[in-house]
Design a protein around this motif. Structure first.
Motif, PDB file in Angstrom:
ATOM      1  N   ARG A 219     -25.402  25.524  15.766  1.00 23.63           N
ATOM      2  CA  ARG A 219     -26.275  24.522  16.388  1.00 23.63           C
ATOM      3  C   ARG A 219     -26.839  25.040  17.708  1.00 23.63           C
ATOM      4  O   ARG A 219     -28.040  24.888  17.983  1.00 23.63           O
ATOM      5  CB  ARG A 219     -25.512  23.221  16.618  1.00 23.63           C
ATOM      6  CG  ARG A 219     -26.358  22.151  17.314  1.00 23.63           C
ATOM      7  CD  ARG A 219     -25.679  20.809  17.349  1.00 23.63           C
ATOM      8  NE  ARG A 219     -24.391  20.843  18.026  1.00 23.63           N
ATOM      9  CZ  ARG A 219     -23.619  19.781  18.202  1.00 23.63           C
ATOM     10  NH1 ARG A 219     -23.998  18.610  17.741  1.00 23.63           N
ATOM     11  NH2 ARG A 219     -22.464  19.884  18.836  1.00 23.63           N
ATOM     12  N   ALA A 220     -25.991  25.670  18.534  1.00 18.29           N
ATOM     13  CA  ALA A 220     -26.457  26.198  19.818  1.00 18.29           C
ATOM     14  C   ALA A 220     -27.483  27.304  19.610  1.00 18.29           C
ATOM     15  O   ALA A 220     -28.480  27.400  20.339  1.00 18.29           O
ATOM     16  CB  ALA A 220     -25.268  26.716  20.626  1.00 18.29           C
TER      17      ALA A 220
ATOM     18  N   GLU B  99     -31.149  26.188  18.703  1.00 16.43           N
ATOM     19  CA  GLU B  99     -31.946  25.664  19.802  1.00 16.43           C
ATOM     20  C   GLU B  99     -32.724  26.748  20.542  1.00 16.43           C
ATOM     21  O   GLU B  99     -33.619  26.452  21.327  1.00 16.43           O
ATOM     22  CB  GLU B  99     -31.031  24.924  20.791  1.00 16.43           C
ATOM     23  CG  GLU B  99     -30.378  23.675  20.188  1.00 16.43           C
ATOM     24  CD  GLU B  99     -29.383  23.034  21.121  1.00 16.43           C
ATOM     25  OE1 GLU B  99     -29.110  23.620  22.198  1.00 16.43           O
ATOM     26  OE2 GLU B  99     -28.857  21.964  20.782  1.00 16.43           O
TER      27      GLU B  99
ATOM     28  N   PHE C 208     -22.324  34.772  20.979  1.00 18.01           N
ATOM     29  CA  PHE C 208     -21.998  33.351  20.944  1.00 18.01           C
ATOM     30  C   PHE C 208     -20.680  33.217  20.190  1.00 18.01           C
ATOM     31  O   PHE C 208     -20.558  33.684  19.062  1.00 18.01           O
ATOM     32  CB  PHE C 208     -23.084  32.556  20.199  1.00 18.01           C
ATOM     33  CG  PHE C 208     -24.241  32.116  21.051  1.00 18.01           C
ATOM     34  CD1 PHE C 208     -24.592  32.804  22.201  1.00 18.01           C
ATOM     35  CD2 PHE C 208     -25.011  31.019  20.692  1.00 18.01           C
ATOM     36  CE1 PHE C 208     -25.669  32.401  22.980  1.00 18.01           C
ATOM     37  CE2 PHE C 208     -26.088  30.602  21.467  1.00 18.01           C
ATOM     38  CZ  PHE C 208     -26.411  31.301  22.613  1.00 18.01           C
TER      39      PHE C 208
ATOM     40  N   ASP D 260     -16.787  30.680  19.720  1.00 17.08           N
ATOM     41  CA  ASP D 260     -16.173  29.366  19.903  1.00 17.08           C
ATOM     42  C   ASP D 260     -14.860  29.421  20.666  1.00 17.08           C
ATOM     43  O   ASP D 260     -14.134  28.438  20.727  1.00 17.08           O
ATOM     44  CB  ASP D 260     -15.954  28.694  18.538  1.00 17.08           C
ATOM     45  CG  ASP D 260     -15.129  29.552  17.596  1.00 17.08           C
ATOM     46  OD1 ASP D 260     -15.074  30.784  17.785  1.00 17.08           O
ATOM     47  OD2 ASP D 260     -14.540  29.009  16.646  1.00 17.08           O
TER      48      ASP D 260
ATOM     49  N   ARG E  15     -21.124  33.986  25.609  1.00 14.52           N
ATOM     50  CA  ARG E  15     -21.315  32.566  25.864  1.00 14.52           C
ATOM     51  C   ARG E  15     -20.359  31.793  24.945  1.00 14.52           C
ATOM     52  O   ARG E  15     -20.460  31.895  23.710  1.00 14.52           O
ATOM     53  CB  ARG E  15     -22.750  32.149  25.601  1.00 14.52           C
ATOM     54  CG  ARG E  15     -23.760  32.846  26.501  1.00 14.52           C
ATOM     55  CD  ARG E  15     -25.168  32.360  26.258  1.00 14.52           C
ATOM     56  NE  ARG E  15     -26.153  33.159  26.973  1.00 14.52           N
ATOM     57  CZ  ARG E  15     -27.477  32.993  26.883  1.00 14.52           C
ATOM     58  NH1 ARG E  15     -27.946  32.041  26.096  1.00 14.52           N
ATOM     59  NH2 ARG E  15     -28.302  33.786  27.540  1.00 14.52           N
TER      60      ARG E  15
ATOM     61  N   ILE F 181     -19.224  28.592  23.220  1.00  8.49           N
ATOM     62  CA  ILE F 181     -19.836  27.342  22.783  1.00  8.49           C
ATOM     63  C   ILE F 181     -18.728  26.326  22.546  1.00  8.49           C
ATOM     64  O   ILE F 181     -17.867  26.517  21.675  1.00  8.49           O
ATOM     65  CB  ILE F 181     -20.661  27.521  21.497  1.00  8.49           C
ATOM     66  CG1 ILE F 181     -21.644  28.691  21.656  1.00  8.49           C
ATOM     67  CG2 ILE F 181     -21.365  26.235  21.145  1.00  8.49           C
ATOM     68  CD1 ILE F 181     -22.610  28.560  22.794  1.00  8.49           C
TER      69      ILE F 181
END
Length: 251
Positions: free
Chosen positions: A86-87, A90, A231, A233, A247, A249
């Motif tokens: 989802r991130a 965007e 990215f 988790d 990053r 998330i």
């Protein structure tokens, strides 16, 4: 509950339980049956589920390469993968030429895409089909189809990728280590990925990596640490975070 959040939970429930009724989903999510049916219709159009009488069932996720199917992810890991997707979705902007590789998290990104004024290029047969069904402009890279019937590989696929200059690219990996960087299990798929990474704007290369992939090493390196932004988790090992922008998330 926001629409995107509801769909994430709905998809996770269907994938976890394999077969679930509309009534069960209504009670769990505390929304109307009509809302559940609308969400299921969208998920089915994107190729994520199959609606059946009174409910829905999971479509077995055939991995596009051996990176993505070596273990069954638990519910938390699946939620993490969807949050990463989802991130990432965007980040797509109008006019982008987007590369998708064949990783599962990259495939999940399609669920959250909204930008129609962009071109999406991939060597994944399933991703190209899902993108087209969802109304996006999709291009499938030509080449030899691998034995599993999931991706195009070989010299023609590499030449096809080299025709493009991608403004943004999304990549999965079978493992990430400090010694080998981003790795994959399939040599031919790795060569296509390596070419796609090199043809992508260096400031907008995104590697979508579940934290379980850190410290895992596969057969072939397709990108070095520092080639793009990770990215994930969960917290990355310090030695990886020192050499790549990471990053985290949150769910």
């Amino acid at each position: 509950m926001l629409s995107d959040e509801r769909k994430i939970r709905l998809l996770a429930l269907i994938r976890e339980r394999k077969n679930v009724s509309v009534a069960e989903l209504r009670d769990i999510l505390q929304v109307s049956e009509s809302t559940i049916r609308r969400d299921m219709a969208e998920l089915e159009a994107r190729g994520d589920i199959r609606r059946v009488f009174g409910g829905a069932m999971d479509i077995p996720q055939v991995p596009d390469d051996s990176d993505t199917g070596e273990e069954d992810l638990d519910a938390a890991a699946r939620q993490g993968r969807l949050a990463i997707a989802r991130a990432a979705a965007e980040l797509v902007q109008p006019g982008d030429r987007v590369y998708f590789d064949s990783g599962r998290t990259v495939a999940d990104l399609i669920l959250f895409l909204r930008e129609k004024d962009a071109e999406y290029i991939t060597n994944s047969l399933s991703a190209a089909s899902r993108l087209s069904l969802a109304g996006f402009r999709a291009c499938l890279i030509g080449g030899e189809i691998n034995e599993a019937g999931t991706v195009t590989v070989g010299a023609d696929a590499i030449l096809g990728v080299q025709k493009y200059r991608f403004t943004i690219g999304f990549f999965g990996a079978g493992g990430v280590t400090t010694s080998m960087g981003f790795t994959t299990a399939d040599v031919r798929e790795g060569l296509v990925r390596r070419t796609a990474v090199n043809m992508t704007n260096s400031s907008r290369r995104f590697f979508l990596i579940g934290q379980e992939k850190f410290g895992v090493s596969r057969t072939v390196t397709f990108a070095s640490l520092g080639s793009g932004i990770i990215f994930t988790d969960g917290e990355a090992p310090a030695e990886i975070a020192q050499r790549s922008e990471v990053r985290v998330i949150s769910l």
